[in-house]
Design an enzyme around this catalytic site. Structure first.
Site, PDB file in Angstrom:
ATOM      1  N   GLU A  46       0.656  -1.222  -0.061  1.00 24.42           N
ATOM      2  CA  GLU A  46       0.026  -0.009  -0.012  1.00 24.42           C
ATOM      3  C   GLU A  46       0.975   1.208   0.030  1.00 24.42           C
ATOM      4  O   GLU A  46       1.865   1.361   0.718  1.00 24.42           O
ATOM      5  CB  GLU A  46      -0.729  -0.096   1.125  1.00 24.42           C
ATOM      6  CG  GLU A  46      -1.771   1.285   1.255  1.00 24.42           C
ATOM      7  CD  GLU A  46      -2.359   1.264   2.543  1.00 24.42           C
ATOM      8  OE1 GLU A  46      -3.647   2.110   2.788  1.00 24.42           O
ATOM      9  OE2 GLU A  46      -2.366   0.359   3.421  1.00 24.42           O
ATOM     10  N   LYS A 119     -10.143   2.549  -1.886  1.00 22.33           N
ATOM     11  CA  LYS A 119     -10.399   1.988  -0.088  1.00 22.33           C
ATOM     12  C   LYS A 119     -11.602   2.455   0.308  1.00 22.33           C
ATOM     13  O   LYS A 119     -11.858   3.507   0.454  1.00 22.33           O
ATOM     14  CB  LYS A 119      -9.164   2.373   0.680  1.00 22.33           C
ATOM     15  CG  LYS A 119      -9.058   1.917   2.001  1.00 22.33           C
ATOM     16  CD  LYS A 119      -7.615   2.290   2.576  1.00 22.33           C
ATOM     17  CE  LYS A 119      -7.312   1.775   3.763  1.00 22.33           C
ATOM     18  NZ  LYS A 119      -6.100   1.991   4.621  1.00 22.33           N
ATOM     19  N   CYS A 156      -5.573  -2.786   3.270  1.00 24.74           N
ATOM     20  CA  CYS A 156      -5.485  -2.411   4.523  1.00 24.74           C
ATOM     21  C   CYS A 156      -6.456  -2.561   5.500  1.00 24.74           C
ATOM     22  O   CYS A 156      -7.033  -4.027   5.980  1.00 24.74           O
ATOM     23  CB  CYS A 156      -4.405  -1.408   4.677  1.00 24.74           C
ATOM     24  SG  CYS A 156      -3.565  -1.217   6.329  1.00 24.74           S
TER      25      CYS A 156
END
Length: 226
Positions: A46, A119, A156
Site C-alpha cells: 500500500e 479503499k 489494509c
C-alpha cells in the site's frame, strides 16, 4: 470439468524512505525479481511510493496525488506488467476532482488497466490519520478477470471487516489480495496487534475457501509528530 491451473503469487515487502523515486525504483526491482522467479501475480504494498505519511496531518502531501489518467505510477507499472507478462495491482494516491482516494489500479498481464479500487474503510487514530487525506471509496468491491484468474482486492483497513472478503468471494474471487501499511500501535507501545491481524487474514481464507495474500512495508518510519 474445470482443469486445474497453477498460478504463482508474490508479495513485496520492503522499507520505504523519504526518496520517492528510490522507492519506486526499489518496487520495480522487486517486481522484476519476482517475475524472474516465476510469479504471475505480484502484489505491491500500500502507498509504496513514499513513507506512510498518514502518521501526521500536513496539507503538502496532497501534492502527491494525481488523477488515474496519466498517473505516472500506473503508466510506469503498466509498461512493466506488459514487459514481464504479469498481473500487477498498483497502489497509488488518487485525486478525482476535489476528492482524494487511497486506490489500487489493477493492471493485467498485457499491460491493460482493468479498473481501480478505492479503499472503503478509512482509519482515523494515532499513527493512522487517513481521514485527513482520503474520502471513503465509492468504487465498490470488485473482482477482476485477469489472464491468471479472478482476482479480488481490498486495502489494509478493509481487512478488519469480514464483509469485504465475503463480498469478493461471492463475486467469484479465486484469490484475495490486501496491499497494506500497518505497523505498531502508537497509542500504547505495549500493544502488539500482529497476531490479531494474522488471525483475521487466516479467517478470511478459511471462511471463504480462497487464498489470501497481504503485502506490507518493513522497518521504522518516523515523523516529527510520531
Amino acid at each position: 470439468v474445470t482443469m486445474p491451473r497453477r498460478v504463482t503469487l508474490a508479495a513485496t515487502q520492503f522499507a520505504c524512505g523519504r526518496d520517492k523515486a528510490a522507492n519506486v525504483d526499489k518496487a520495480e526491482e522487486i517486481v522484476r525479481k519476482a517475475a524472474a522467479a516465476g510469479a504471475n501475480i505480484i502484489l505491491l504494498q500500500e502507498l509504496f511510493e513514499g513513507m506512510y505519511w498518514c502518521q501526521e496531518q500536513k496539507g503538502e502531501y496532497f501534492q502527491w496525488a494525481a488523477p488515474v489518467e496519466g498517473h505516472p505510477l500506473i503508466e510506469r507499472f503498466s509498461k512493466l506488467a506488459a514487459e514481464l507478462g504479469v498481473v500487477l495491482p498498483v497502489p497509488f494516491f488518487e485525486r478525482c476532482g476535489a476528492a482524494h482516494f487511497n486506490s489500487v489500479a489493477m493492471v493485467d498481464a498485457g499491460g491493460a488497466l482493468l479498473g481501480w479500487y478505492r479503499k472503503s474503510h478509512i482509519p482515523d487514530g494515532p499513527g493512522y490519520q487517513e481521514k485527513f487525506y482520503f474520502s471513503p471509496g465509492d468504487s465498490g468491491l470488485r473482482v477482476w478477470h485477469t489472464k491468471f484468474g479472478a482476482v479480488g482486492l481490498a486495502i489494509c483497513w478493509d481487512q478488519w471487516f469480514p464483509e469485504a472478503a465475503r463480498a469478493l468471494a461471492l463475486q467469484g474471487a479465486e484469490v484475495i489480495l490486501y496491499p497494506t501499511a500497518i505497523g505498531s500501535e502508537p497509542q500504547d507501545p505495549a500493544i502488539n496487534s500482529y497476531a490479531h491481524w494474522c488471525r483475521a487474514m487466516l479467517g478470511h481464507a478459511a471462511s471463504n475457501l480462497v487464498p489470501v495474500v497481504a503485502s506490507n512495508r518493513i522497518g521504522k518510519e518516523s515523523f516529527e509528530s510520531s
